[in-house]
Design an enzyme around this catalytic site. Structure first.
Site, PDB file in Angstrom:
ATOM      1  N   GLU A  81      -6.396  -5.367   0.842  1.00 24.95           N
ATOM      2  CA  GLU A  81      -6.453  -4.108   0.083  1.00 24.95           C
ATOM      3  C   GLU A  81      -7.818  -3.879  -0.558  1.00 24.95           C
ATOM      4  O   GLU A  81      -8.302  -4.713  -1.332  1.00 24.95           O
ATOM      5  CB  GLU A  81      -5.353  -4.117  -0.996  1.00 24.95           C
ATOM      6  CG  GLU A  81      -5.252  -2.783  -1.704  1.00 24.95           C
ATOM      7  CD  GLU A  81      -4.051  -2.681  -2.631  1.00 24.95           C
ATOM      8  OE1 GLU A  81      -3.061  -3.405  -2.439  1.00 24.95           O
ATOM      9  OE2 GLU A  81      -4.137  -1.871  -3.571  1.00 24.95           O
ATOM     10  N   LYS A 257       3.511  -4.934  -9.309  1.00 32.31           N
ATOM     11  CA  LYS A 257       2.847  -5.049  -7.996  1.00 32.31           C
ATOM     12  C   LYS A 257       1.341  -5.161  -8.222  1.00 32.31           C
ATOM     13  O   LYS A 257       0.649  -5.944  -7.572  1.00 32.31           O
ATOM     14  CB  LYS A 257       3.194  -3.822  -7.146  1.00 32.31           C
ATOM     15  CG  LYS A 257       2.754  -3.907  -5.699  1.00 32.31           C
ATOM     16  CD  LYS A 257       1.349  -3.418  -5.445  1.00 32.31           C
ATOM     17  CE  LYS A 257       1.004  -3.457  -3.961  1.00 32.31           C
ATOM     18  NZ  LYS A 257      -0.382  -3.086  -3.679  1.00 32.31           N
ATOM     19  N   ASP A 273       1.848 -21.026  -1.747  1.00 33.29           N
ATOM     20  CA  ASP A 273       2.976 -20.286  -1.185  1.00 33.29           C
ATOM     21  C   ASP A 273       3.126 -18.947  -1.925  1.00 33.29           C
ATOM     22  O   ASP A 273       3.659 -18.886  -3.037  1.00 33.29           O
ATOM     23  CB  ASP A 273       4.235 -21.161  -1.337  1.00 33.29           C
ATOM     24  CG  ASP A 273       5.461 -20.557  -0.699  1.00 33.29           C
ATOM     25  OD1 ASP A 273       5.494 -19.330  -0.492  1.00 33.29           O
ATOM     26  OD2 ASP A 273       6.408 -21.314  -0.422  1.00 33.29           O
ATOM     27  N   HIS A 370     -11.149   4.077  -4.345  1.00 27.56           N
ATOM     28  CA  HIS A 370     -10.801   3.733  -2.967  1.00 27.56           C
ATOM     29  C   HIS A 370     -11.691   4.448  -1.951  1.00 27.56           C
ATOM     30  O   HIS A 370     -11.801   4.041  -0.815  1.00 27.56           O
ATOM     31  CB  HIS A 370      -9.348   4.155  -2.664  1.00 27.56           C
ATOM     32  CG  HIS A 370      -8.341   3.195  -3.200  1.00 27.56           C
ATOM     33  ND1 HIS A 370      -8.197   1.934  -2.693  1.00 27.56           N
ATOM     34  CD2 HIS A 370      -7.419   3.308  -4.182  1.00 27.56           C
ATOM     35  CE1 HIS A 370      -7.225   1.305  -3.348  1.00 27.56           C
ATOM     36  NE2 HIS A 370      -6.749   2.121  -4.260  1.00 27.56           N
TER      37      HIS A 370
HETATM   38  C1  MEV Z   1      -1.996  -0.573  -6.028  1.00 29.88           C
HETATM   39  O1  MEV Z   1      -2.078  -1.605  -5.070  1.00 29.88           O
HETATM   40  C2  MEV Z   1      -1.603  -1.128  -7.370  1.00 29.88           C
HETATM   41  C3  MEV Z   1      -1.340  -0.100  -8.456  1.00 29.88           C
HETATM   42  O2  MEV Z   1      -0.368   0.832  -7.986  1.00 29.88           O
HETATM   43  C4  MEV Z   1      -0.842  -0.838  -9.661  1.00 29.88           C
HETATM   44  C5  MEV Z   1      -0.330   0.054 -10.762  1.00 29.88           C
HETATM   45  O3  MEV Z   1       0.100   1.164 -10.487  1.00 29.88           O
HETATM   46  O4  MEV Z   1      -0.341  -0.439 -11.908  1.00 29.88           O
HETATM   47  C6  MEV Z   1      -2.572   0.702  -8.760  1.00 29.88           C
END
Ligand code: MEV
Length: 417
Positions: A81, A257, A273, A370
């Site tokens: 990413e 995430k 892992d 990005h």
């Molecule tokens: C993207 O990989 C991760 C985010 O969505 C995390 C978040 O929203 O806090 C930017």
């Protein structure tokens, strides 16, 4: 003199120049550099898993600027990413201005579960507790090396779960795994203790397996970023973003995430892992109440931003896939002396990654960040050569029109066609 991970302009260097900096910082030798460049051999890969036909490559970048408990770290992150490595480095630079991360961890204790089905679970519970010492002894006999290093089963707990005639007894072996992730040692010990448990209770043992909800192996990190560094509005935005995640499970999932973007990247780079760490993190997020964010963000009396993270981190610096030659170099780059130190660094990375995401999301959004890399990919797709990519990409970003057809037009203009 102490080494500094504050390497400004690292991103502007060529790959060779970056390797040189990493080599200096982490005292890498010629063999390490060769391993970095060649990657895992097919022969080694063939010994790691079954039916190998090739290897898949993931980019590995170095996050700079990290300071944890007063020590500087540069951090290898393996991820597909874009923006993750840059975001972690930027956030670590901000945290550095507030004195870096403070981190701590518990002893590296993992839980091995033994599932016992027996006619009278209450009676079996008493019998198991009466024979606790002997069960622990039997398990420890299976790993004298671990025991000689100060590890091994330290305690045993019994739970009864399920209802009515489907109740069962679950025995937890609490195993100090020292610098390993621990799954092998724990599973071996659980299997070793099972026959004796069947014998004394007259029941039948089914599963004997580690739990990834490693509540006994917790890492924490904390940071304070002075108000002068971020400004009042940015801090308010970050705290509001946290509050959103704290009350909304849909947001909490994405919030976490983002935390795991950092943690998983370092877990993968170090041959640990990733699924074990992720399962542990997400389950822990709902351990005490409904699913919650793994971090918290608040303001202190001075109006500074205070961030905290607490989660199970079952990562090793020794054993299993952490021994593969590429992972060994990554461990050298990080320079953590023990698994507990690695877990503290990982907690700091998770907190930094989350800070970067919340800061961007609560202000300009994440898309601009990005765009630069995205534009380069589009330029390549349009057929740009090595010397053309940068120019075409820059123009696409300036025009806020990142499309292949526009990239083709720009390429034609550039070539004077
Ligand atoms: C993207 O990989 C991760 C985010 O969505 C995390 C978040 O929203 O806090 C930017």
């Amino acid at each position: 003199m102490d080494k500094s991970s504050r390497i400004s302009g690292f991103y502007k260097l060529s790959v060779e120049e970056r390797i040189k900096k990493v080599r200096e910082f982490s005292d890498l030798g010629n063999d390490d550099i060769k391993t970095l460049k060649e990657g895992l051999s097919l022969e080694y890969a063939d010994r790691m898993i079954e039916n190998v036909i090739c290897k898949i490559s993931v980019p590995l970048g170095i996050a700079t600027n990290f300071q944890v408990n007063g020590k500087d770290y540069i951090i290898p992150m393996a991820t597909e990413e874009a923006s993750v490595v840059a975001a972690a480095s930027n956030a670590a630079r901000l945290v550095r201005e507030g004195g870096g991360f403070e981190a701590s961890s518990t002893e590296p204790v993992m839980i091995g579960q033994i599932q016992l089905v027996v006619d009278d679970p209450d009676d079996a519970q008493d019998i198991i507790l009466e024979n606790k010492k002997q069960i622990i002894g039997l398990a420890n006999e299976r790993d004298p090396t671990l025991v000689s290093l100060g590890g091994g089963v330290k305690d045993l707990k019994v739970r009864i779960v399920g209802s009515d005639d489907r109740r069962m007894v679950i025995i937890h072996l609490l195993v100090n795994v020292q610098d390993a992730m621990g799954a092998n040692a724990v599973n071996t010990m659980a299997e070793a203790a099972a026959p004796f448990i069947e014998e004394i209770t007259g029941g039948k043992v089914y599963l004997r397996i580690i739990s990834n909800l490693a509540t006994e192996r917790i890492a924490r990190a904390r940071c304070v970023i002075p108000q002068r560094v971020l400004g009042e509005d940015v801090i308010e935005g970050i705290v509001r973003a946290y509050e959103f995640a704290a009350v909304d499970i849909f947001r909490a999932s994405t919030h976490n995430k983002g935390v795991m973007n950092g943690i998983t990247a370092v877990t993968l780079a170090t041959g640990n892992d990733t699924r074990a760490v992720e399962a542990g993190a997400h389950t822990y997020a709902s351990f005490e109440s409904e699913y919650r964010p793994l971090t918290t963000w608040s303001k202190n009396k001075e109006g500074d931003l205070v961030g905290e993270i607490k989660l199970p981190l079952a990562v090793g610096t020794f054993g299993g896939a952490t021994m593969n030659p590429v992972a060994r170099v990554m461990h050298k780059i990080i320079g953590a002396k023990k698994a507990s130190e690695l877990s503290e660094v990982l907690a700091a990375v998770g907190l930094a990654q989350n800070l970067a995401a919340l800061k961007a999301l609560s202000s300009e959004g994440i898309q601009r960040g990005h765009m630069a890399l995205h534009a380069k990919n589009i330029a390549v797709m349009a057929g740009a050569g090595e010397n053309e990519v940068e120019k075409v990409a820059q123009k696409l970003v300036e025009e806020k029109n990142i499309r292949v057809d526009r990239a083709k037009e720009l390429l034609e203009e550039l070539r004077g066609e």
